[in-house]
Design a protein around this motif. Structure first.
Motif, PDB file in Angstrom:
ATOM      1  N   ASP A   1       0.821  -1.207   0.000  1.00  0.00           N
ATOM      2  CA  ASP A   1       0.000   0.000   0.000  1.00  0.00           C
ATOM      3  C   ASP A   1       0.864   1.270   0.000  1.00  0.00           C
ATOM      4  OD1 ASP A   1      -2.473  -1.295   0.064  1.00  0.00           O
ATOM      5  OD2 ASP A   1      -3.281   0.102   1.528  1.00  0.00           O
ATOM      6  N   ASP A   2       2.185   1.105   0.228  1.00  0.00           N
ATOM      7  CA  ASP A   2       3.065   2.279   0.211  1.00  0.00           C
ATOM      8  C   ASP A   2       3.503   2.639  -1.224  1.00  0.00           C
ATOM      9  OD1 ASP A   2       5.092   0.508  -0.488  1.00  0.00           O
ATOM     10  OD2 ASP A   2       6.132   0.589   1.436  1.00  0.00           O
ATOM     11  N   PHE A   3       2.867   2.017  -2.224  1.00  0.00           N
ATOM     12  CA  PHE A   3       3.112   2.216  -3.667  1.00  0.00           C
ATOM     13  C   PHE A   3       4.385   1.536  -4.164  1.00  0.00           C
ATOM     14  CE2 PHE A   3       1.034   6.779  -3.521  1.00  0.00           C
ATOM     15  CZ  PHE A   3      -0.052   6.255  -2.851  1.00  0.00           C
ATOM     16  N   THR A   4       5.156   0.903  -3.281  1.00  0.00           N
ATOM     17  CA  THR A   4       6.440   0.322  -3.703  1.00  0.00           C
ATOM     18  C   THR A   4       6.417  -1.207  -3.662  1.00  0.00           C
ATOM     19  OG1 THR A   4       7.541   0.080  -1.553  1.00  0.00           O
ATOM     20  CG2 THR A   4       7.600   2.275  -2.569  1.00  0.00           C
ATOM     21  N   MET A   5       7.494  -1.762  -4.227  1.00  0.00           N
ATOM     22  CA  MET A   5       7.734  -3.194  -4.178  1.00  0.00           C
ATOM     23  C   MET A   5       9.172  -3.402  -3.721  1.00  0.00           C
ATOM     24  SD  MET A   5       6.158  -3.519  -7.915  1.00  0.00           S
ATOM     25  CE  MET A   5       6.819  -5.107  -8.359  1.00  0.00           C
TER      26      MET A   5
ATOM     27  N   ARG B   1      14.716  -1.898  -4.032  1.00  0.00           N
ATOM     28  CA  ARG B   1      13.415  -1.254  -3.825  1.00  0.00           C
ATOM     29  C   ARG B   1      12.916  -0.841  -5.199  1.00  0.00           C
ATOM     30  NH1 ARG B   1      11.821   4.298  -1.906  1.00  0.00           N
ATOM     31  NH2 ARG B   1       9.849   4.022  -0.785  1.00  0.00           N
ATOM     32  N   MET B   2      11.693  -1.240  -5.536  1.00  0.00           N
ATOM     33  CA  MET B   2      11.163  -1.014  -6.876  1.00  0.00           C
ATOM     34  C   MET B   2      10.073   0.045  -6.811  1.00  0.00           C
ATOM     35  SD  MET B   2      11.125  -5.097  -7.361  1.00  0.00           S
ATOM     36  CE  MET B   2      10.402  -5.370  -8.963  1.00  0.00           C
ATOM     37  N   THR B   3      10.368   1.234  -7.359  1.00  0.00           N
ATOM     38  CA  THR B   3       9.415   2.347  -7.241  1.00  0.00           C
ATOM     39  C   THR B   3       8.947   2.794  -8.619  1.00  0.00           C
ATOM     40  OG1 THR B   3      11.228   3.934  -7.287  1.00  0.00           O
ATOM     41  CG2 THR B   3      10.486   3.209  -5.131  1.00  0.00           C
ATOM     42  N   GLY B   4       7.784   3.410  -8.647  1.00  0.00           N
ATOM     43  CA  GLY B   4       7.245   3.908  -9.912  1.00  0.00           C
ATOM     44  C   GLY B   4       5.735   3.973  -9.913  1.00  0.00           C
ATOM     45  N   HIS B   5       5.081   3.074  -9.177  1.00  0.00           N
ATOM     46  CA  HIS B   5       3.617   3.139  -9.119  1.00  0.00           C
ATOM     47  C   HIS B   5       3.177   4.373  -8.328  1.00  0.00           C
ATOM     48  CE1 HIS B   5       2.259  -0.382 -11.218  1.00  0.00           C
ATOM     49  NE2 HIS B   5       3.097  -1.170 -10.568  1.00  0.00           N
ATOM     50  N   GLN B   6       2.046   4.940  -8.751  1.00  0.00           N
ATOM     51  CA  GLN B   6       1.528   6.161  -8.122  1.00  0.00           C
ATOM     52  C   GLN B   6       0.411   5.868  -7.124  1.00  0.00           C
ATOM     53  OE1 GLN B   6       3.059   9.133  -9.242  1.00  0.00           O
ATOM     54  NE2 GLN B   6       4.338   7.618 -10.263  1.00  0.00           N
ATOM     55  N   GLN B   7       0.037   4.593  -7.033  1.00  0.00           N
ATOM     56  CA  GLN B   7      -1.017   4.173  -6.101  1.00  0.00           C
ATOM     57  C   GLN B   7      -0.618   2.817  -5.523  1.00  0.00           C
ATOM     58  OE1 GLN B   7      -4.117   5.386  -5.113  1.00  0.00           O
ATOM     59  NE2 GLN B   7      -3.829   7.344  -6.129  1.00  0.00           N
TER      60      GLN B   7
ATOM     61  N   ALA C   1       0.422  -5.064 -10.683  1.00  0.00           N
ATOM     62  CA  ALA C   1      -0.847  -4.405 -11.004  1.00  0.00           C
ATOM     63  C   ALA C   1      -1.154  -3.401  -9.913  1.00  0.00           C
ATOM     64  CB  ALA C   1      -1.961  -5.449 -11.084  1.00  0.00           C
ATOM     65  N   SER C   2      -1.646  -2.240 -10.315  1.00  0.00           N
ATOM     66  CA  SER C   2      -1.831  -1.182  -9.328  1.00  0.00           C
ATOM     67  C   SER C   2      -3.154  -0.450  -9.494  1.00  0.00           C
ATOM     68  CB  SER C   2      -0.679  -0.179  -9.439  1.00  0.00           C
ATOM     69  OG  SER C   2      -0.951   1.004  -8.727  1.00  0.00           O
ATOM     70  N   PHE C   3      -3.545   0.235  -8.409  1.00  0.00           N
ATOM     71  CA  PHE C   3      -4.726   1.088  -8.462  1.00  0.00           C
ATOM     72  C   PHE C   3      -4.464   2.351  -9.287  1.00  0.00           C
ATOM     73  CE2 PHE C   3      -7.971  -0.181  -5.016  1.00  0.00           C
ATOM     74  CZ  PHE C   3      -7.806  -1.520  -5.332  1.00  0.00           C
ATOM     75  N   ASP C   4      -3.196   2.556  -9.732  1.00  0.00           N
ATOM     76  CA  ASP C   4      -2.913   3.714 -10.596  1.00  0.00           C
ATOM     77  C   ASP C   4      -3.274   3.429 -12.065  1.00  0.00           C
ATOM     78  OD1 ASP C   4      -0.878   2.160 -11.669  1.00  0.00           O
ATOM     79  OD2 ASP C   4       0.770   3.306 -10.786  1.00  0.00           O
ATOM     80  N   LYS C   5      -3.978   2.291 -12.294  1.00  0.00           N
ATOM     81  CA  LYS C   5      -4.498   1.881 -13.609  1.00  0.00           C
ATOM     82  C   LYS C   5      -3.431   1.307 -14.529  1.00  0.00           C
ATOM     83  CE  LYS C   5      -7.730   5.735 -13.228  1.00  0.00           C
ATOM     84  NZ  LYS C   5      -8.097   7.034 -13.732  1.00  0.00           N
ATOM     85  N   SER C   6      -2.205   1.183 -14.048  1.00  0.00           N
ATOM     86  CA  SER C   6      -1.147   0.648 -14.905  1.00  0.00           C
ATOM     87  C   SER C   6      -0.710  -0.741 -14.453  1.00  0.00           C
ATOM     88  CB  SER C   6       0.068   1.583 -14.914  1.00  0.00           C
ATOM     89  OG  SER C   6       0.831   1.400 -13.726  1.00  0.00           O
ATOM     90  N   VAL C   7      -0.087  -1.437 -15.399  1.00  0.00           N
ATOM     91  CA  VAL C   7       0.621  -2.683 -15.103  1.00  0.00           C
ATOM     92  C   VAL C   7       2.073  -2.385 -15.411  1.00  0.00           C
ATOM     93  CG1 VAL C   7       0.938  -5.096 -15.791  1.00  0.00           C
ATOM     94  CG2 VAL C   7      -1.361  -4.116 -15.725  1.00  0.00           C
ATOM     95  N   LYS C   8       2.986  -2.745 -14.521  1.00  0.00           N
ATOM     96  CA  LYS C   8       4.397  -2.466 -14.791  1.00  0.00           C
ATOM     97  C   LYS C   8       5.186  -3.778 -14.892  1.00  0.00           C
ATOM     98  CE  LYS C   8       4.595   2.191 -12.773  1.00  0.00           C
ATOM     99  NZ  LYS C   8       4.444   2.938 -14.014  1.00  0.00           N
ATOM    100  N   LEU C   9       6.234  -3.712 -15.701  1.00  0.00           N
ATOM    101  CA  LEU C   9       7.089  -4.875 -15.934  1.00  0.00           C
ATOM    102  C   LEU C   9       8.484  -4.564 -15.406  1.00  0.00           C
ATOM    103  CD1 LEU C   9       7.153  -7.684 -17.482  1.00  0.00           C
ATOM    104  CD2 LEU C   9       8.119  -6.401 -19.402  1.00  0.00           C
ATOM    105  N   TRP C  10       9.066  -5.538 -14.691  1.00  0.00           N
ATOM    106  CA  TRP C  10      10.378  -5.353 -14.057  1.00  0.00           C
ATOM    107  C   TRP C  10      11.259  -6.559 -14.375  1.00  0.00           C
ATOM    108  CZ3 TRP C  10       9.937  -0.900 -10.806  1.00  0.00           C
ATOM    109  CH2 TRP C  10       8.617  -0.506 -10.516  1.00  0.00           C
TER     110      TRP C  10
ATOM    111  N   ALA D   1       9.168  -1.620 -18.236  1.00  0.00           N
ATOM    112  CA  ALA D   1       8.140  -0.959 -19.049  1.00  0.00           C
ATOM    113  C   ALA D   1       6.863  -0.759 -18.247  1.00  0.00           C
ATOM    114  CB  ALA D   1       7.831  -1.802 -20.290  1.00  0.00           C
ATOM    115  N   ALA D   2       6.044   0.196 -18.706  1.00  0.00           N
ATOM    116  CA  ALA D   2       4.710   0.396 -18.116  1.00  0.00           C
ATOM    117  C   ALA D   2       3.687   0.112 -19.193  1.00  0.00           C
ATOM    118  CB  ALA D   2       4.568   1.825 -17.615  1.00  0.00           C
ATOM    119  N   PHE D   3       2.669  -0.666 -18.838  1.00  0.00           N
ATOM    120  CA  PHE D   3       1.579  -0.960 -19.768  1.00  0.00           C
ATOM    121  C   PHE D   3       0.383  -0.095 -19.378  1.00  0.00           C
ATOM    122  CE2 PHE D   3       3.666  -5.332 -19.696  1.00  0.00           C
ATOM    123  CZ  PHE D   3       4.357  -5.121 -20.880  1.00  0.00           C
TER     124      PHE D   3
END
Length: 476
Positions: free
Chosen positions: A340-344, A358-364, A381-390, A399-401
């Motif tokens: 919930d802190d937006f990070t992984m 520490r994997m950052t980039g999601h806004q939600q 998968a995030s509440f910021d409507k994006s899916v990110k690839l690491w 990448a961000a989808f």
């Protein structure tokens, strides 16, 4: 004079080092002609690894896939010829999964929202759990309901197949668990009680550690995780220590259990007595989701895309162990946590209690994290409507989808790790192409939010469920 140097340059070879995803070099420094591209590199890697059967590989330089000859790459990216070029080789699946592109069936049956869908490890059966308190098993050949499993008194929040395919367990909002026989749809024994609040996750002991499958672990809002034995029909160990709800649980390939919690920690437990081995700290808010690099082979056990069936638990255990060891290689099992802190965070819990990256980039908030079957990628998968690839080894962002117009609830991978599926509040499913990093297929059709998606291990079909109460099957 300048023209001459240019001509001279083209004849120059490129100084390269080939490494595996973990960074281990293959064959030392090489001087390769500039016209060498992926095809020639495949031959080199197969030769150096002494592969009897030639395997397909993809090649990456600084996380970018190499699709052109080395000379063109150097020119385009303005890379100096004096530097040693580090090229990472990644084994690819020898089979290909077709992208799903059409809805082949819309099956009514549930009378409330579908909250979870899961294919059996061999991909032949499909189960769903719903707010209507039932679990349903579906016949994939006729695409019709097969069994309605009744017994829960509250919403069915999660379901999990044993990796040998012999049992299905469901967990409800009232905290009870029920084991089912997938062949008959009947309960295998009485409900398993002990948790005081709802069930948030279920994970089975891997079949390469124990066959036939007997033990699974459940996580609950009550702050405990419990290990159950289905032959003894009772809880054998209670894992207590979290100070708030346990939100997710995974049973690792090396025999330990990982629990993530709203107390911001991840705990690692051994499973003979339930002792706490490690505590992984770093998140500033709830841990929502855990993913293991070996998760796909743990889920599927001895089953692969060929659909081979097994006659004995011993044979299953042997094949599952071979598949696990081959997938894991010499590297430690990796864990990714989403919060919930937006990070992984990327962890190697067997090596250290400190995170690797520490994997950052999601806004939600990060709702769901999942390793690709080959462990090469992590998707989030995030509440910021994006899916990110690491990158699944280094944790670097790839990448961000973007395309969903609502929070993304769940993701699932194709068996060959080439395609990624996402389901969203916006009522659509989307299939993303990992190689091109673009949308491959948009799958509208649900009338409301899509809560659950799964791609079958044999790659043939996708299932989805959500608020509109129907189960949809999608084919290629």
């Amino acid at each position: 004079m300048e023209v001459e140097t240019e001509q001279g340059e083209t004849g120059k070879s490129v100084m390269c080092v080939l490494t595996d995803p973990e960074g281990t070099t293959l064959g030392g420094t090489m001087y390769l002609p500039q016209n060498v591209g992926p095809i020639q590199l495949q031959q080199i890697v197969n030769t150096l690894l002494k592969n009897e059967e030639k395997l397909p590989y993809a090649f990456y330089i600084s996380n970018q896939e190499l699709l052109v000859p080395l000379g063109n790459y150097l020119e385009k990216n303005k890379v100096s010829m004096e530097k040693t070029l580090s090229i990472v080789y990644q084994p690819q699946a020898v089979f290909r999964i077709r992208p799903v592109n059409r809805c082949s069936a819309t099956i009514a049956g549930h009378t409330e929202a579908v909250l979870s869908v899961a294919f059996s490890p061999d991909g032949r059966q499909l189960a769903s759990g719903s707010g209507d308190t039932t679990v349903r098993l579906w016949d994939l050949n006729t695409q019709t309901p097969m069994f309605t499993c009744t017994g829960h008194k509250n919403w069915v929040l999660c379901i999990a197949w044993a990796p040998d395919g012999k049992h299905l367990v469901s967990g409800s909002k009232s905290g009870e668990l029920q084991c089912w026989d997938p062949q008959t749809g009947k309960p295998a024994g009485n409900p398993l009680t002990g948790h005081k609040k709802w069930i948030t996750g279920i994970s089975w002991e891997p079949v390469h550690l124990n066959a036939p499958c007997r033990r699974f672990v459940s996580a609950s809002k009550d702050g405990d995780a419990r290990i159950w034995d289905i032959s003894l029909k009772k809880c054998v160990i209670c894992l207590s220590g979290h100070t708030l709800a346990v939100t997710c649980v995974k049973w690792g390939g090396n025999g330990v259990i990982y629990t993530g919690s709203q107390d911001c920690t991840i705990k690692v437990w051994e499973t003979s007595q339930g002792k706490l081995i490690r505590e992984l700290k770093g998140h500033g808010h709830w841990v929502n989701s855990l993913a293991l690099s070996t998760e796909y082979v743990l889920r599927t056990g001895a089953f692969d895309h060929t659909g081979k069936q097994y006659s004995s638990p011993e044979e299953m255990k042997k094949v599952a162990l071979e598949r696990y060891n081959k997938m894991k290689g010499n590297a430690p099992e990796r864990l990714v946590s989403g919060s919930d802190d937006f990070t992984m965070f990327l962890w190697e819990p067997a090596v250290s209690k400190h995170h690797k990256v520490r994997m950052t980039g999601h806004q939600q908030l990060v709702n769901h994290v999942y390793f690709s079957p080959d462990g090469q990628w992590v998707a989030s998968a995030s509440f910021d409507k994006s899916v990110k690839l690491w990158n699944g080894t280094t944790g670097e962002f790839v990448a961000a989808f973007r395309g969903h117009v609502g929070p993304v609830y769940q993701i699932s991978w194709s068996a060959d790790s080439r395609l990624l599926l996402s389901g969203s509040k916006d009522s659509t499913l989307k299939v993303w192409d990992i190689r091109t990093k673009k949308l491959k297929q948009d799958l509208p059709g649900h009338a409301d939010e899509v809560f659950a998606v799964d791609w079958s291990p044999d790659g043939e079909k996708v299932a989805s469920g959500g608020k509109d109460r129907v189960l949809k099957l999608w084919m290629g």
